[in-house]
Design a protein around this motif. Structure first.
Motif, PDB file in Angstrom:
ATOM      1  N   LEU A 100     -69.977 -29.892 -29.469  1.00  0.00           N
ATOM      2  CA  LEU A 100     -70.426 -29.867 -30.864  1.00  0.00           C
ATOM      3  C   LEU A 100     -69.544 -30.735 -31.743  1.00  0.00           C
ATOM      4  O   LEU A 100     -70.018 -31.444 -32.637  1.00  0.00           O
ATOM      5  CB  LEU A 100     -70.418 -28.417 -31.372  1.00  0.00           C
ATOM      6  N   ARG A 112     -70.412 -34.443 -31.053  1.00  0.00           N
ATOM      7  CA  ARG A 112     -71.699 -34.802 -31.654  1.00  0.00           C
ATOM      8  C   ARG A 112     -71.581 -34.921 -33.184  1.00  0.00           C
ATOM      9  O   ARG A 112     -72.111 -35.833 -33.795  1.00  0.00           O
ATOM     10  CB  ARG A 112     -72.743 -33.743 -31.310  1.00  0.00           C
ATOM     11  N   GLN A 113     -70.864 -33.952 -33.779  1.00  0.00           N
ATOM     12  CA  GLN A 113     -70.734 -33.972 -35.232  1.00  0.00           C
ATOM     13  C   GLN A 113     -69.951 -35.195 -35.704  1.00  0.00           C
ATOM     14  O   GLN A 113     -70.264 -35.789 -36.734  1.00  0.00           O
ATOM     15  CB  GLN A 113     -70.051 -32.684 -35.704  1.00  0.00           C
ATOM     16  N   LYS A 147     -72.259 -38.161 -35.642  1.00  0.00           N
ATOM     17  CA  LYS A 147     -73.206 -38.098 -36.756  1.00  0.00           C
ATOM     18  C   LYS A 147     -72.527 -38.403 -38.086  1.00  0.00           C
ATOM     19  O   LYS A 147     -73.051 -39.134 -38.927  1.00  0.00           O
ATOM     20  CB  LYS A 147     -73.841 -36.712 -36.812  1.00  0.00           C
ATOM     21  N   THR A 148     -71.354 -37.817 -38.268  1.00  0.00           N
ATOM     22  CA  THR A 148     -70.638 -38.040 -39.532  1.00  0.00           C
ATOM     23  C   THR A 148     -70.227 -39.491 -39.686  1.00  0.00           C
ATOM     24  O   THR A 148     -70.356 -40.091 -40.764  1.00  0.00           O
ATOM     25  CB  THR A 148     -69.394 -37.129 -39.592  1.00  0.00           C
TER      26      THR A 148
END
Length: 614
Positions: free
Chosen positions: A567, A570-571, A574-575
């Motif tokens: 997680l 992935r974050q 994305k960020t």
């Protein structure tokens, strides 16, 4: 009148200073109405190119001649003031003290008669149409065969007209008129055209291929004036050595100032009569001219009526027709493999049947057309060139202004931002789906990888479509306002490479973070699979219960940890991509660059129009 910009001019005036006849027309550059031809009293649209000087009154010291008026001239050593008159006013002036015609030659510093004629002609026209004088450019024709020095000298002299003057090759102006006439005819293109302008002093040839006109360097020494001169020699010969009262009166009249010019004019009228069948108004000439020229006019007319001009003069061995045929052979050689599809005949001399006959023989593959009102083709074309020149200048102004309009720039700016967002979206989905080859270090390989992962080629293709859909209607609105049909103007928006480079450069700056995050994501998503493989291996190897318990306990820890790591990875991806944006200053540079490129391409379209006007 002075204008900083060509597109400010309201009227275009076309002035055809012919060696035999002259004409003038004008039009409003803001509309599409045809040119209006100036009609000079009973003389009509074709004004005989003649100059005369007639005495006014004894000079009054209290009211001297206006030095600014080209029609007022004081004779050195006399107290008489003379007015310069032109056209039939000169021909029919009974008190004329000087008369001349056929004064259009390769210009030297002292050849000012054509300029003087133009001054009087324009002054008369402007007196009737002062609104035109206040806001116009005058386009004057010159023979295409003149060398640059002659053209420059002529232009320098014409600047004395006190209005803006442009010079254009006469056959080229006739071409523009023909193009205008054929513009609405289906299939009436001008891919390969030869314009033959048969005038009094010269015969001009302009070849057009793929819309590009080329003035051919021939014909400057052959004009219909030679036919007039041949007729004058016949008349002179008829009276030479003859001992009679008529011969004496003819010789005395011919010897007067302007006598040889009057003879040339009478011969020209006789030639035109036989080729057109129109009334020459010779009776009016005899009754109206100065008494000194009456014997010359009357006796010459009697002789010329019995001469078969087409056969005895024009088609005589070594005569005008033979020379014209030789010139056509020279033109054919100059054209080489470029065979015209259409030959257009203009100029007063084109009314002679032999001109069409010889052109059809020389260019048997082409259609030969006589221009309607051939004597006015040059004049109308000159005015039309004036309108086209002004409209091209206005078109360019509007195109340049288009790129500065807020909606134009905003469309490009929004398109660039959207393209970058699409590239980020594509990269995000591929990174989260465990893209390959993330260990690229070489800059060239890295740029190629980024281009692939962002789907940059597809992104730029979509950007191009977006910009075309938004910007082309703005361009076509301008085109329609100038009478350019949609199918005559295409715009191919080519995106500068710097757009792709800018997007790649921005992604490359984030690459280390993205690569590390994606690498961590790849590892943690593979750990559970690795643990299961170890359990299966232990069972197959016959591990003890204690070993199996320890392995299971360890797996519980391993399986629990990667979920948080996944997680987090992935974050971070994305960020990182979510916060990424093109540099605002770079966006502005890209907007300016792309707007300039589109503007330049539209400017190229304007130059296509200008190719007719050079």
């Amino acid at each position: 009148m002075a204008h900083d910009e060509e597109h400010d001019v309201r009227y275009a005036v076309g002035l055809d200073l012919g060696d035999g006849e002259s004409s003038l027309c004008w039009l409003d550059t803001t509309g599409q109405d045809p040119a209006r031809v100036y009609v000079r009293g009973t003389e009509g649209t074709a004004v005989v190119t003649a100059l005369g000087r007639v005495p006014l009154t004894p000079a009054d010291p209290a009211d001297p001649a206006d030095p600014a008026d080209p029609a007022d001239q004081s004779d050195t050593g006399t107290d008489l003031v003379h007015r310069v008159v032109i056209g039939e006013d000169a021909v029919l002036a009974r008190n004329c003290v000087h008369f001349s015609v056929n004064f259009k030659n390769r210009h030297q510093p002292t050849d000012l008669q054509a300029v003087q004629f133009a001054q009087v002609f324009l002054a008369e026209f402007f007196a009737r149409h002062p609104e035109v004088q206040e806001d116009c450019v005058v386009h004057v024709g010159h023979p295409a065969g003149w060398d640059r020095r002659s053209v420059k000298t002529y232009l320098r002299q014409l600047r004395a007209l006190d209005v803006p003057v442009r010079l254009v090759a006469e056959s080229q102006s006739a071409l523009v008129h023909v193009r205008d006439r054929r513009a609405e005819r289906p299939g009436g293109g001008l891919d390969r055209v030869l314009v033959v302008d048969v005038g009094s002093s010269t015969t001009d040839f302009t070849a057009v291929e793929d819309l590009v006109p080329r003035n051919l360097p021939v014909g400057a020494e052959l004009g219909c004036r030679e036919i007039d001169a041949a007729l004058a020699r016949i008349v002179r010969a008829d009276f030479k050595g003859v001992d009679s009262e008529d011969a004496r009166r003819f010789a005395e009249s011919l010897a007067r100032d302007g006598g040889d010019h009057m003879l040339m004019l009478v011969c020209r009228r006789a030639k035109e009569a036989q080729f057109t069948g129109k009334d020459l108004r010779l009776q009016e000439l005899r009754s109206g001219c100065a008494p000194e020229f009456l014997p010359l006019a009357s006796l010459s007319v009697e002789r010329l009526r019995s001469v078969d001009i087409p056969e005895r003069v024009v088609r005589a061995p070594g005569g005008w027709a033979d020379r014209f045929a030789e010139m056509l052979t020279e033109v054919r050689a100059l054209l080489g493999a470029t065979v015209p599809e259409l030959v257009v005949l203009t100029g007063g001399g084109s009314r002679m049947p032999v001109v069409r006959e010889l052109c059809a023989a020389a260019f048997s593959e082409a259609t030969v057309e006589n221009a309607a009102e051939p004597s006015l083709s040059v004049t109308r074309g000159l005015a039309s060139i004036g309108r086209h020149s002004v409209n091209v200048a206005r078109f360019r102004r509007d195109i340049q202004a288009l790129k500065d309009r807020p909606e134009f720039e905003e469309t490009i700016r929004a398109g660039l931002v959207e393209a970058f967002d699409q590239a980020k979206s594509s990269l995000l989905s591929r990174l989260l789906a465990r893209a390959d080859r993330l260990n690229a270090d070489d800059e060239g390989d890295l740029d190629a990888l980024i281009r692939e992962l962002t789907g940059l080629d597809e992104v730029l293709a979509e950007l191009r479509v977006t910009l075309e859909d938004a910007l082309i209607p703005l361009v076509l609105d301008i085109c329609r306002s100038y009478g350019i049909r949609d199918d005559q103007f295409t715009l191919d928006i080519t995106l500068p490479e710097i757009i792709g480079t800018a997007i790649t450069r921005r992604i490359r700056a984030l690459w280390r973070v993205l690569r590390n995050s994606q690498g961590a994501l790849d590892v943690v998503t593979r750990v559970p699979q690795v643990g299961l493989m170890r359990l299966r291996s232990a069972l197959r190897a016959g591990a003890t219960p204690a070993q199996m318990a320890a392995l299971v306990a360890g797996m519980a820890v391993i399986v629990a940890l990667p979920k948080g790591a996944e997680l987090g990875a992935r974050q971070l991806i994305k960020t990182t991509l979510g916060n990424a944006a093109l540099d605002p200053a770079e966006v502005e540079r890209l907007v300016t660059d792309l707007a300039e490129r589109i503007s330049a391409q539209m400017d190229d379209r304007a130059r296509e129009v200008e190719r007719f006007l050079r």
